[in-house]
Motif scaffolding. Sequence first.
Motif, short mmCIF file in Angstrom:
data_model
loop_
_atom_site.label_atom_id
_atom_site.label_comp_id
_atom_site.label_asym_id
_atom_site.label_seq_id
_atom_site.Cartn_x
_atom_site.Cartn_y
_atom_site.Cartn_z
N GLU A 76 0.83 -1.21 0.00
CA GLU A 76 0.00 0.00 0.00
C GLU A 76 0.86 1.25 0.00
O GLU A 76 0.56 2.22 -0.70
CB GLU A 76 -0.94 -0.01 1.21
CG GLU A 76 -2.07 -1.03 1.08
CD GLU A 76 -2.95 -1.08 2.31
OE1 GLU A 76 -2.57 -0.47 3.34
OE2 GLU A 76 -4.01 -1.74 2.26
N GLU A 77 1.94 1.22 0.77
CA GLU A 77 2.85 2.37 0.80
C GLU A 77 3.52 2.56 -0.56
O GLU A 77 3.63 3.69 -1.06
CB GLU A 77 3.91 2.17 1.88
CG GLU A 77 4.82 3.37 2.06
CD GLU A 77 5.86 3.17 3.16
OE1 GLU A 77 6.80 3.97 3.22
OE2 GLU A 77 5.73 2.20 3.94
N ARG A 80 1.02 4.02 -3.13
CA ARG A 80 0.79 5.46 -2.97
C ARG A 80 1.88 6.27 -3.66
O ARG A 80 1.62 7.31 -4.26
CB ARG A 80 0.74 5.82 -1.48
CG ARG A 80 -0.57 5.48 -0.80
CD ARG A 80 -0.71 6.19 0.54
NE ARG A 80 0.34 5.82 1.47
CZ ARG A 80 0.27 4.80 2.31
NH1 ARG A 80 -0.81 4.04 2.32
NH2 ARG A 80 1.26 4.53 3.14
N ARG A 81 3.10 5.77 -3.58
CA ARG A 81 4.23 6.50 -4.16
C ARG A 81 4.34 6.27 -5.67
O ARG A 81 4.63 7.20 -6.43
CB ARG A 81 5.51 6.09 -3.45
CG ARG A 81 5.54 6.53 -1.98
CD ARG A 81 6.65 5.85 -1.21
NE ARG A 81 7.96 6.19 -1.72
CZ ARG A 81 9.09 5.60 -1.32
NH1 ARG A 81 9.03 4.64 -0.39
NH2 ARG A 81 10.25 5.94 -1.81
N LYS A 84 1.47 8.16 -7.63
CA LYS A 84 1.34 9.59 -7.36
C LYS A 84 1.76 10.36 -8.60
O LYS A 84 2.86 10.16 -9.13
CB LYS A 84 2.21 9.97 -6.16
CG LYS A 84 2.10 11.42 -5.74
CD LYS A 84 2.87 11.68 -4.45
CE LYS A 84 4.35 11.53 -4.63
NZ LYS A 84 5.12 11.89 -3.43
#
Length: 285
Positions: A76-77, A80-81, A84
């Motif tokens: 998930e982290e 997100r990156r 983006k």
Amino acid sequence: MNTRSLIFTIYGDYIRRYGGEIWIGSLIRLLREFGHNDQAVRAAVSRMSKQGWIQAEKRGNKSYYSLTARGVKRMEEAARRIYKTRPEHWDGKWRILIYTIPEEKRHLRDELRKELVWSGFGTMSNSCWMSPNNLEQQVYDLIDKYDIRPYVDFFLAEYDGPHTNKQLVEKCWNLDEINQKYEQFIAVYSQKYVIDKHKIERGEMSDAECFVERTKLVHEYRKFLFIDPGLPEELLPNEWMGSHAAALFNDYYQQLAAPASRFFEAVFQEGAELDKKEEEETSVE
């Protein structure tokens, strides 16, 4: 591409969107498109399981693998990156982590450094790490994970000179080198994007080929997570190629999305249908 790394990419880009679990047979079938054999896939899955990224569940005579809580959090982290499209705005604060981990716990120090680099921290000195991003939760998760609370201090501060915040960035990261890598990515993938776009429009790329190309694209772009700290817009140089690379990645990704997902879903569904058939046969018996 390394088998284990490729499996991470497929989990992050596909499997986590479909319940986070897959039959080992389906995973083997997917990786066959990249030239990876049964033995290599099983060895990589076993290694990932021992490292705590995925977990196995046996149903009948079939093994299914899902992300652990640790794996879900990392995916998930990363997502997100990766997805983006533009840098975030800065709150003007610096997050500073200082540690004095004793020599007998050097292995913890080495692991912590890897985690900090991946999260986007840069170094002012060997034991002083900094980031302008809101990473408080990640820092405390790492402190708890490695049980190093007695050896660390964490600050939220403003820089008061005598230099500028951008000059401070230059001490912590080599943005010119990162920019060059983005330029290389753009040079390669801008051409591939145009070629594949025309192929798809003319019906000259199969769903399987689109799946392979989209996975390769994500796999290559994912490497920037390990070198680009994801600095806010206010701290980036004027000629920052990361934003151009993100736009290219997004356009190319969307172009390949529909046919690539069709192929994945066909393979994934085949495993689900076999599981359902086996359940029905068991219930009849």
